[in-house]
Design a protein around this motif. Structure first.
Motif, PDB file in Angstrom:
ATOM      1  N   GLY A 213       0.822  -1.215   0.000  1.00 41.70           N
ATOM      2  CA  GLY A 213       0.000   0.000   0.000  1.00 41.70           C
ATOM      3  C   GLY A 213       0.849   1.255   0.000  1.00 41.70           C
ATOM      4  N   LEU A 214       1.973   1.181   0.687  1.00 38.47           N
ATOM      5  CA  LEU A 214       2.880   2.330   0.762  1.00 38.47           C
ATOM      6  C   LEU A 214       3.461   2.673  -0.617  1.00 38.47           C
ATOM      7  CD1 LEU A 214       4.149   4.174   2.992  1.00 38.47           C
ATOM      8  CD2 LEU A 214       6.087   2.615   2.989  1.00 38.47           C
ATOM      9  N   PHE A 215       3.950   1.663  -1.334  1.00 36.70           N
ATOM     10  CA  PHE A 215       4.559   1.912  -2.641  1.00 36.70           C
ATOM     11  C   PHE A 215       3.510   2.294  -3.690  1.00 36.70           C
ATOM     12  CE2 PHE A 215       8.311  -0.305  -0.950  1.00 36.70           C
ATOM     13  CZ  PHE A 215       9.310   0.525  -1.435  1.00 36.70           C
ATOM     14  N   ILE A 216       2.359   1.609  -3.649  1.00 34.88           N
ATOM     15  CA  ILE A 216       1.296   1.959  -4.598  1.00 34.88           C
ATOM     16  C   ILE A 216       0.797   3.378  -4.336  1.00 34.88           C
ATOM     17  CG2 ILE A 216      -1.050   1.420  -5.348  1.00 34.88           C
ATOM     18  CD1 ILE A 216      -0.410  -1.542  -4.703  1.00 34.88           C
ATOM     19  N   GLY A 217       0.601   3.695  -3.046  1.00 35.42           N
ATOM     20  CA  GLY A 217       0.155   5.044  -2.699  1.00 35.42           C
ATOM     21  C   GLY A 217       1.164   6.097  -3.107  1.00 35.42           C
ATOM     22  N   ALA A 218       2.457   5.794  -2.918  1.00 31.77           N
ATOM     23  CA  ALA A 218       3.498   6.750  -3.306  1.00 31.77           C
ATOM     24  C   ALA A 218       3.517   6.947  -4.818  1.00 31.77           C
ATOM     25  CB  ALA A 218       4.862   6.248  -2.823  1.00 31.77           C
ATOM     26  N   TYR A 219       3.287   5.863  -5.564  1.00 29.24           N
ATOM     27  CA  TYR A 219       3.264   5.969  -7.031  1.00 29.24           C
ATOM     28  C   TYR A 219       2.077   6.815  -7.491  1.00 29.24           C
ATOM     29  CZ  TYR A 219       2.798   4.635 -11.916  1.00 29.24           C
ATOM     30  OH  TYR A 219       2.665   4.670 -13.289  1.00 29.24           O
ATOM     31  N   VAL A 220       0.905   6.535  -6.922  1.00 30.89           N
ATOM     32  CA  VAL A 220      -0.296   7.306  -7.280  1.00 30.89           C
ATOM     33  C   VAL A 220      -0.126   8.772  -6.887  1.00 30.89           C
ATOM     34  CG1 VAL A 220      -2.794   7.544  -6.903  1.00 30.89           C
ATOM     35  CG2 VAL A 220      -1.772   5.266  -7.089  1.00 30.89           C
ATOM     36  N   LEU A 221       0.522   8.994  -5.772  1.00 30.06           N
ATOM     37  CA  LEU A 221       0.787  10.368  -5.332  1.00 30.06           C
ATOM     38  C   LEU A 221       1.732  11.068  -6.300  1.00 30.06           C
ATOM     39  CD1 LEU A 221       0.130  12.267  -2.911  1.00 30.06           C
ATOM     40  CD2 LEU A 221       2.250  11.489  -1.857  1.00 30.06           C
ATOM     41  N   TYR A 222       2.718  10.312  -6.796  1.00 27.36           N
ATOM     42  CA  TYR A 222       3.658  10.857  -7.783  1.00 27.36           C
ATOM     43  C   TYR A 222       2.914  11.278  -9.062  1.00 27.36           C
ATOM     44  CZ  TYR A 222       7.401  10.893 -11.278  1.00 27.36           C
ATOM     45  OH  TYR A 222       8.246  11.247 -12.297  1.00 27.36           O
ATOM     46  N   LYS A 223       1.817  10.542  -9.372  1.00 23.67           N
ATOM     47  CA  LYS A 223       0.998  10.873 -10.538  1.00 23.67           C
ATOM     48  C   LYS A 223       0.037  12.028 -10.246  1.00 23.67           C
ATOM     49  CE  LYS A 223       2.349   7.636 -13.457  1.00 23.67           C
ATOM     50  NZ  LYS A 223       2.919   7.958 -14.799  1.00 23.67           N
ATOM     51  N   LYS A 224       0.136  12.550  -9.003  1.00 28.46           N
ATOM     52  CA  LYS A 224      -0.684  13.680  -8.554  1.00 28.46           C
ATOM     53  C   LYS A 224      -2.182  13.351  -8.513  1.00 28.46           C
ATOM     54  CE  LYS A 224       2.652  17.181  -9.957  1.00 28.46           C
ATOM     55  NZ  LYS A 224       2.897  18.455 -10.692  1.00 28.46           N
ATOM     56  N   GLN A 225      -2.452  12.072  -8.264  1.00 26.72           N
ATOM     57  CA  GLN A 225      -3.847  11.661  -8.043  1.00 26.72           C
ATOM     58  C   GLN A 225      -4.057  11.589  -6.526  1.00 26.72           C
ATOM     59  OE1 GLN A 225      -4.580   8.039 -10.263  1.00 26.72           O
ATOM     60  NE2 GLN A 225      -3.641   8.853 -12.124  1.00 26.72           N
ATOM     61  N   PHE A 226      -4.197  12.767  -5.931  1.00 34.50           N
ATOM     62  CA  PHE A 226      -4.132  12.881  -4.481  1.00 34.50           C
ATOM     63  C   PHE A 226      -5.255  12.127  -3.756  1.00 34.50           C
ATOM     64  CE2 PHE A 226      -2.166  16.814  -6.201  1.00 34.50           C
ATOM     65  CZ  PHE A 226      -0.871  16.530  -5.814  1.00 34.50           C
ATOM     66  N   GLN A 227      -6.454  12.184  -4.287  1.00 32.06           N
ATOM     67  CA  GLN A 227      -7.572  11.512  -3.628  1.00 32.06           C
ATOM     68  C   GLN A 227      -7.379   9.992  -3.636  1.00 32.06           C
ATOM     69  OE1 GLN A 227     -11.421  12.514  -5.201  1.00 32.06           O
ATOM     70  NE2 GLN A 227     -12.541  11.441  -3.594  1.00 32.06           N
ATOM     71  N   ARG A 228      -6.979   9.461  -4.781  1.00 29.21           N
ATOM     72  CA  ARG A 228      -6.738   8.019  -4.864  1.00 29.21           C
ATOM     73  C   ARG A 228      -5.564   7.604  -3.980  1.00 29.21           C
ATOM     74  NH1 ARG A 228      -7.489   6.348 -11.288  1.00 29.21           N
ATOM     75  NH2 ARG A 228      -9.712   6.854 -11.419  1.00 29.21           N
ATOM     76  N   ALA A 229      -4.535   8.444  -3.939  1.00 26.09           N
ATOM     77  CA  ALA A 229      -3.380   8.134  -3.095  1.00 26.09           C
ATOM     78  C   ALA A 229      -3.789   8.065  -1.630  1.00 26.09           C
ATOM     79  CB  ALA A 229      -2.300   9.192  -3.292  1.00 26.09           C
ATOM     80  N   PHE A 230      -4.630   8.997  -1.201  1.00 26.03           N
ATOM     81  CA  PHE A 230      -5.102   9.005   0.184  1.00 26.03           C
ATOM     82  C   PHE A 230      -5.884   7.734   0.481  1.00 26.03           C
ATOM     83  CE2 PHE A 230      -8.523   9.839   3.194  1.00 26.03           C
ATOM     84  CZ  PHE A 230      -7.804  10.269   4.306  1.00 26.03           C
ATOM     85  N   ILE A 231      -6.763   7.340  -0.447  1.00 26.70           N
ATOM     86  CA  ILE A 231      -7.591   6.145  -0.244  1.00 26.70           C
ATOM     87  C   ILE A 231      -6.706   4.892  -0.135  1.00 26.70           C
ATOM     88  CG2 ILE A 231      -9.294   4.627  -1.329  1.00 26.70           C
ATOM     89  CD1 ILE A 231     -10.596   7.160  -2.506  1.00 26.70           C
ATOM     90  N   VAL A 232      -5.708   4.790  -1.019  1.00 27.36           N
ATOM     91  CA  VAL A 232      -4.817   3.620  -1.001  1.00 27.36           C
ATOM     92  C   VAL A 232      -4.023   3.564   0.295  1.00 27.36           C
ATOM     93  CG1 VAL A 232      -2.773   2.586  -2.057  1.00 27.36           C
ATOM     94  CG2 VAL A 232      -4.624   3.450  -3.502  1.00 27.36           C
ATOM     95  N   LEU A 233      -3.420   4.688   0.681  1.00 28.82           N
ATOM     96  CA  LEU A 233      -2.601   4.717   1.892  1.00 28.82           C
ATOM     97  C   LEU A 233      -3.443   4.462   3.141  1.00 28.82           C
ATOM     98  CD1 LEU A 233      -0.349   7.780   1.011  1.00 28.82           C
ATOM     99  CD2 LEU A 233       0.413   5.409   1.242  1.00 28.82           C
ATOM    100  N   PHE A 234      -4.607   5.086   3.210  1.00 28.91           N
ATOM    101  CA  PHE A 234      -5.477   4.923   4.382  1.00 28.91           C
ATOM    102  C   PHE A 234      -5.987   3.490   4.485  1.00 28.91           C
ATOM    103  CE2 PHE A 234      -9.610   5.219   6.530  1.00 28.91           C
ATOM    104  CZ  PHE A 234      -9.235   5.875   7.701  1.00 28.91           C
ATOM    105  N   SER A 235      -6.440   2.945   3.338  1.00 30.31           N
ATOM    106  CA  SER A 235      -6.976   1.574   3.335  1.00 30.31           C
ATOM    107  C   SER A 235      -5.901   0.563   3.710  1.00 30.31           C
ATOM    108  CB  SER A 235      -7.553   1.242   1.955  1.00 30.31           C
ATOM    109  OG  SER A 235      -8.593   2.128   1.620  1.00 30.31           O
ATOM    110  N   GLY A 236      -4.693   0.732   3.133  1.00 26.58           N
ATOM    111  CA  GLY A 236      -3.598  -0.189   3.452  1.00 26.58           C
ATOM    112  C   GLY A 236      -3.237  -0.149   4.922  1.00 26.58           C
TER     113      GLY A 236
END
Length: 206
Positions: A57-80
């Protein structure tokens, strides 16, 4: 990543350490801790799941965050975080407690329902009252549990258990590193020893 990755690695490595506690013993100087680590605690590959979820979840969230998809990154990090923490809390604390106090808890539980007294020596705990399911205080306990000021004191009741005119058997749980301190009490019998804890018994005089 700087904060979460080290924590995720710790969560992932705990089961590995649990499966190979004997490898830690040469590096530990505390005799009580060494006996604790000899406890038979079952670890399995399911216990790696919290660490895997956390790190993934940490790496996926960091990747999504790098893509500037902030809402999805938050959901991935929080859920993980929530999922891995939930699974962790379901299994890890019980296993870790198995090393630190399970042997003592087993002693208390084995004495449950018996007409005896149960107490600890040289360490403080409430576990003996809970797992032994102590049903109130007897009249003799009440009469012998007060200090010189008239207040209840654990040392007073322990002294009565050790030296007083008890009316039924008393079982004591003491850490193995302190067991030799009570060898001078001729009425104490060693009943069992397990993972750093010793069970002693004093019987009433006939």
């Amino acid at each position: 990543l700087l904060v979460g990755l080290p924590l995720g690695l710790v969560i992932f490595l705990i089961p590995i350490v649990g499966m190979h506690t004997e490898a830690l013993i040469p590096f530990i100087k505390d005799a009580f801790a060494i006996e604790n680590l000899k406890a038979s605690i079952s670890w399995n590959y399911f216990d790696f799941i919290p660490g895997i979820i956390w790190i993934s979840g940490l790496f996926i969230g960091a990747y999504v965050l790098y893509k500037k998809q902030f809402q999805r990154a938050f959901i991935v990090l929080f859920s993980g975080c929530i999922l891995s923490t939930g699974i962790f809390l379901m299994s890890f604390p019980k296993r870790i407690a198995g090393y630190t106090q399970q042997a003592a808890v087993d002693f208390y539980s084995e004495l449950k329902g018996k007409d005896v007294y149960v107490e600890t020596l040289r360490f403080k705990s409430f576990a003996q009252y809970f797992y032994f399911q102590k049903d109130g205080v007897s009249k003799l306990e009440e009469a012998n549990c007060k200090d010189t000021s008239g207040y209840y004191h654990i040392d007073a009741i322990r002294n009565w258990y050790l030296n007083g005119a008890i009316d039924k058997p008393v079982y004591f749980v003491v850490k193995s590193i302190h067991a030799d301190e009570f060898k001078s009490y001729s009425e104490l019998e060693k009943m069992d020893e397990k993972n750093g804890f010793v069970l002693l018994r004093r019987s009433p005089k006939k």
